[in-house]
Write an enzyme that holds these catalytic residues in place. Sequence first.
Site, PDB file in Angstrom:
ATOM      1  N   TYR A   1       0.826  -1.214   0.000  1.00 40.88           N
ATOM      2  CA  TYR A   1       0.000   0.000   0.000  1.00 40.88           C
ATOM      3  C   TYR A   1       0.859   1.262   0.000  1.00 40.88           C
ATOM      4  O   TYR A   1       0.456   2.278  -0.570  1.00 40.88           O
ATOM      5  CB  TYR A   1      -1.017  -0.042   1.155  1.00 40.88           C
ATOM      6  CG  TYR A   1      -2.042  -1.131   0.912  1.00 40.88           C
ATOM      7  CD1 TYR A   1      -3.127  -0.908   0.065  1.00 40.88           C
ATOM      8  CD2 TYR A   1      -1.892  -2.403   1.456  1.00 40.88           C
ATOM      9  CE1 TYR A   1      -4.039  -1.915  -0.218  1.00 40.88           C
ATOM     10  CE2 TYR A   1      -2.796  -3.427   1.187  1.00 40.88           C
ATOM     11  CZ  TYR A   1      -3.866  -3.172   0.345  1.00 40.88           C
ATOM     12  OH  TYR A   1      -4.766  -4.180   0.057  1.00 40.88           O
TER      13      TYR A   1
ATOM     14  N   GLN B   1     -15.551   2.210  -5.928  1.00 40.32           N
ATOM     15  CA  GLN B   1     -14.825   1.086  -5.308  1.00 40.32           C
ATOM     16  C   GLN B   1     -13.347   1.435  -5.243  1.00 40.32           C
ATOM     17  O   GLN B   1     -12.554   0.684  -4.683  1.00 40.32           O
ATOM     18  CB  GLN B   1     -15.004  -0.171  -6.159  1.00 40.32           C
ATOM     19  CG  GLN B   1     -16.441  -0.650  -6.254  1.00 40.32           C
ATOM     20  CD  GLN B   1     -16.595  -1.694  -7.349  1.00 40.32           C
ATOM     21  OE1 GLN B   1     -16.359  -2.874  -7.126  1.00 40.32           O
ATOM     22  NE2 GLN B   1     -16.985  -1.272  -8.530  1.00 40.32           N
ATOM     23  N   ASN B   2     -12.980   2.555  -5.833  1.00 40.17           N
ATOM     24  CA  ASN B   2     -11.557   2.905  -5.928  1.00 40.17           C
ATOM     25  C   ASN B   2     -11.055   3.533  -4.635  1.00 40.17           C
ATOM     26  O   ASN B   2     -11.762   4.299  -3.990  1.00 40.17           O
ATOM     27  CB  ASN B   2     -11.323   3.873  -7.093  1.00 40.17           C
ATOM     28  CG  ASN B   2     -11.720   3.257  -8.414  1.00 40.17           C
ATOM     29  OD1 ASN B   2     -11.878   2.042  -8.501  1.00 40.17           O
ATOM     30  ND2 ASN B   2     -11.897   4.073  -9.436  1.00 40.17           N
TER      31      ASN B   2
ATOM     32  N   HIS C   1     -14.856   0.904  -0.635  1.00 42.46           N
ATOM     33  CA  HIS C   1     -13.726   0.014  -0.334  1.00 42.46           C
ATOM     34  C   HIS C   1     -12.587   0.739   0.388  1.00 42.46           C
ATOM     35  O   HIS C   1     -11.456   0.257   0.408  1.00 42.46           O
ATOM     36  CB  HIS C   1     -13.203  -0.643  -1.620  1.00 42.46           C
ATOM     37  CG  HIS C   1     -14.143  -1.663  -2.195  1.00 42.46           C
ATOM     38  ND1 HIS C   1     -14.029  -2.177  -3.457  1.00 42.46           N
ATOM     39  CD2 HIS C   1     -15.242  -2.261  -1.648  1.00 42.46           C
ATOM     40  CE1 HIS C   1     -15.005  -3.053  -3.671  1.00 42.46           C
ATOM     41  NE2 HIS C   1     -15.765  -3.111  -2.598  1.00 42.46           N
TER      42      HIS C   1
ATOM     43  N   CYS D   1      -7.219   2.732  12.631  1.00 39.73           N
ATOM     44  CA  CYS D   1      -6.640   2.236  13.884  1.00 39.73           C
ATOM     45  C   CYS D   1      -7.509   1.101  14.410  1.00 39.73           C
ATOM     46  O   CYS D   1      -8.689   1.308  14.721  1.00 39.73           O
ATOM     47  CB  CYS D   1      -6.550   3.369  14.916  1.00 39.73           C
ATOM     48  SG  CYS D   1      -5.874   2.803  16.488  1.00 39.73           S
TER      49      CYS D   1
ATOM     50  N   CYS E   1      -1.267   6.246  16.250  1.00 36.00           N
ATOM     51  CA  CYS E   1      -2.562   6.686  15.697  1.00 36.00           C
ATOM     52  C   CYS E   1      -2.752   8.169  16.024  1.00 36.00           C
ATOM     53  O   CYS E   1      -2.646   8.562  17.187  1.00 36.00           O
ATOM     54  CB  CYS E   1      -3.677   5.855  16.323  1.00 36.00           C
ATOM     55  SG  CYS E   1      -5.327   6.524  16.008  1.00 36.00           S
TER      56      CYS E   1
ATOM     57  N   GLY F   1     -16.600   1.435 -15.497  1.00 34.34           N
ATOM     58  CA  GLY F   1     -15.255   0.888 -15.316  1.00 34.34           C
ATOM     59  C   GLY F   1     -15.115  -0.150 -14.231  1.00 34.34           C
ATOM     60  O   GLY F   1     -14.117  -0.165 -13.519  1.00 34.34           O
TER      61      GLY F   1
ATOM     62  N   ASN G   1     -18.217   0.911 -19.955  1.00 31.03           N
ATOM     63  CA  ASN G   1     -17.004   0.128 -19.664  1.00 31.03           C
ATOM     64  C   ASN G   1     -16.213  -0.034 -20.958  1.00 31.03           C
ATOM     65  O   ASN G   1     -16.715   0.259 -22.053  1.00 31.03           O
ATOM     66  CB  ASN G   1     -17.411  -1.249 -19.112  1.00 31.03           C
ATOM     67  CG  ASN G   1     -16.355  -1.864 -18.209  1.00 31.03           C
ATOM     68  OD1 ASN G   1     -15.726  -1.169 -17.416  1.00 31.03           O
ATOM     69  ND2 ASN G   1     -16.134  -3.151 -18.334  1.00 31.03           N
TER      70      ASN G   1
ATOM     71  N   ALA H   1     -13.071   5.120 -20.892  1.00 30.96           N
ATOM     72  CA  ALA H   1     -13.890   6.013 -20.063  1.00 30.96           C
ATOM     73  C   ALA H   1     -13.638   7.483 -20.371  1.00 30.96           C
ATOM     74  O   ALA H   1     -14.559   8.304 -20.282  1.00 30.96           O
ATOM     75  CB  ALA H   1     -13.609   5.734 -18.587  1.00 30.96           C
TER      76      ALA H   1
HETATM   77  P1  OAD Z   1     -11.416  -4.693 -12.229  1.00 34.31           P
HETATM   78  O1  OAD Z   1      -9.970  -4.663 -12.508  1.00 34.31           O
HETATM   79  O2  OAD Z   1     -12.003  -5.965 -11.786  1.00 34.31           O
HETATM   80  O3  OAD Z   1     -12.217  -4.242 -13.534  1.00 34.31           O
HETATM   81  C1  OAD Z   1     -11.876  -3.087 -14.245  1.00 34.31           C
HETATM   82  C2  OAD Z   1     -12.846  -2.917 -15.389  1.00 34.31           C
HETATM   83  O4  OAD Z   1     -12.509  -1.711 -16.043  1.00 34.31           O
HETATM   84  C3  OAD Z   1     -12.791  -4.028 -16.448  1.00 34.31           C
HETATM   85  O5  OAD Z   1     -14.101  -4.461 -16.760  1.00 34.31           O
HETATM   86  C4  OAD Z   1     -12.144  -3.354 -17.655  1.00 34.31           C
HETATM   87  O6  OAD Z   1     -12.670  -3.823 -18.897  1.00 34.31           O
HETATM   88  C5  OAD Z   1     -12.535  -1.904 -17.440  1.00 34.31           C
HETATM   89  N1  OAD Z   1     -11.595  -0.933 -18.026  1.00 34.31           N
HETATM   90  C6  OAD Z   1     -10.257  -1.028 -18.174  1.00 34.31           C
HETATM   91  N2  OAD Z   1      -9.762   0.079 -18.739  1.00 34.31           N
HETATM   92  C7  OAD Z   1     -10.811   0.897 -18.956  1.00 34.31           C
HETATM   93  C8  OAD Z   1     -10.955   2.195 -19.529  1.00 34.31           C
HETATM   94  N3  OAD Z   1      -9.904   2.886 -19.989  1.00 34.31           N
HETATM   95  N4  OAD Z   1     -12.190   2.730 -19.607  1.00 34.31           N
HETATM   96  C9  OAD Z   1     -13.272   2.047 -19.151  1.00 34.31           C
HETATM   97  N5  OAD Z   1     -13.202   0.822 -18.599  1.00 34.31           N
HETATM   98  C10 OAD Z   1     -11.993   0.249 -18.498  1.00 34.31           C
HETATM   99  O7  OAD Z   1     -11.711  -3.508 -11.195  1.00 34.31           O
HETATM  100  P2  OAD Z   1     -12.993  -3.286 -10.262  1.00 34.31           P
HETATM  101  O8  OAD Z   1     -14.217  -3.787 -10.926  1.00 34.31           O
HETATM  102  O9  OAD Z   1     -12.957  -1.886  -9.808  1.00 34.31           O
HETATM  103  O10 OAD Z   1     -11.419  -4.433  -4.235  1.00 34.31           O
HETATM  104  O11 OAD Z   1     -12.640  -4.231  -9.071  1.00 34.31           O
HETATM  105  C11 OAD Z   1     -13.519  -4.274  -7.966  1.00 34.31           C
HETATM  106  C12 OAD Z   1     -12.741  -4.510  -6.714  1.00 34.31           C
HETATM  107  O12 OAD Z   1     -11.910  -5.649  -6.878  1.00 34.31           O
HETATM  108  C13 OAD Z   1     -11.748  -3.417  -6.359  1.00 34.31           C
HETATM  109  O13 OAD Z   1     -12.333  -2.343  -5.677  1.00 34.31           O
HETATM  110  C14 OAD Z   1     -10.779  -4.138  -5.493  1.00 34.31           C
HETATM  111  C15 OAD Z   1     -10.599  -5.364  -6.324  1.00 34.31           C
HETATM  112  O14 OAD Z   1     -10.184  -6.499  -5.700  1.00 34.31           O
HETATM  113  C16 OAD Z   1     -10.705  -4.487  -3.121  1.00 34.31           C
HETATM  114  O15 OAD Z   1      -9.495  -4.331  -3.091  1.00 34.31           O
HETATM  115  C17 OAD Z   1     -11.538  -4.759  -1.905  1.00 34.31           C
END
Ligand code: OAD
Length: 232
Positions: free
Chosen positions: A51, A87-88, A105, A113, A132, A172, A198, A216
């Site tokens: 991280y 989720q970012n 997330h 803490c 902390c 996305g 997406n 995007a």
């Molecule tokens: P993913 O990596 O699973 O999915 C990303 C999505 O973005 C995919 O469907 C790609 O096709 C799309 N993508 C890539 N580049 C793009 C662009 N330039 N424009 C538009 N779309 C694009 O990521 P998340 O769905 O966010 O959780 O993942 C969900 C969660 O899984 C995250 O928050 C994280 C991860 O494990 C935790 O860490 C708890």
Amino acid sequence: MIFILTGAGISRESGIDTFRDKGGLWEKVRVDDVATLRGFRKDPKRVYEFYDMRRRELASGKILPNPAHLALARLEQSGREVFLVTQNVDDLHERAGSRNVVHMHGELLKALCSLCGASSRWEGDLGGGDACPACGRSGGLRPDVVWFGEMPYRMDEIEFACSRADVFVSIGTSGAVYPAAGLVRIAKAHGASSLEINLEPSLTAGSFDGGRYGPASRTVPEWVEQLACKIM
Ligand code: OAD
């Protein structure tokens, strides 16, 4: 009200890796090692370093909001009622100017803490010995990021907002992680129309009424502009 759920794809063109695309983060590191409490207990140093690396990248000055983040901020500023859930763990929505962002997330720039439960702003590296800022005790800080097996933040508020939405838009995200991936069904069950934006159809594309596909930085500003003209 417009409910917007964003995922890693919206920040991809800002230079942040997604998780599940080819070359994504989960090809480079094991989820169990860096995104579970078990992994943290087993090797905290490794987890802190993972991280720290991502936090440093975010602060490097090279990662900036892209036209998709900026378009969503404009949408909020236009006076429409927008509920933005991401989720970012990056801060690109805020840097683009969005005021009300729900980080389901967690956030890379915060430390949690485990001794007092406080979440504090944290911009530098993080280690087990840090105190902390809220309770002053050392040994309890961890990245304020929701790991697998943990409950995402503010779920009651998020689900309530889904039930009130007129339009649900997912941007996305791969639809691989629940409960985020199931929110569209809650919104639809309460009468919302739904749109997926997406790079390509996601795992849950079939749950949406429509889709717009492409990067995007192009598709999101186009959608926001068309919305301003009341076309969906
Ligand atoms: P993913 O990596 O699973 O999915 C990303 C999505 O973005 C995919 O469907 C790609 O096709 C799309 N993508 C890539 N580049 C793009 C662009 N330039 N424009 C538009 N779309 C694009 O990521 P998340 O769905 O966010 O959780 O993942 C969900 C969660 O899984 C995250 O928050 C994280 C991860 O494990 C935790 O860490 C708890």
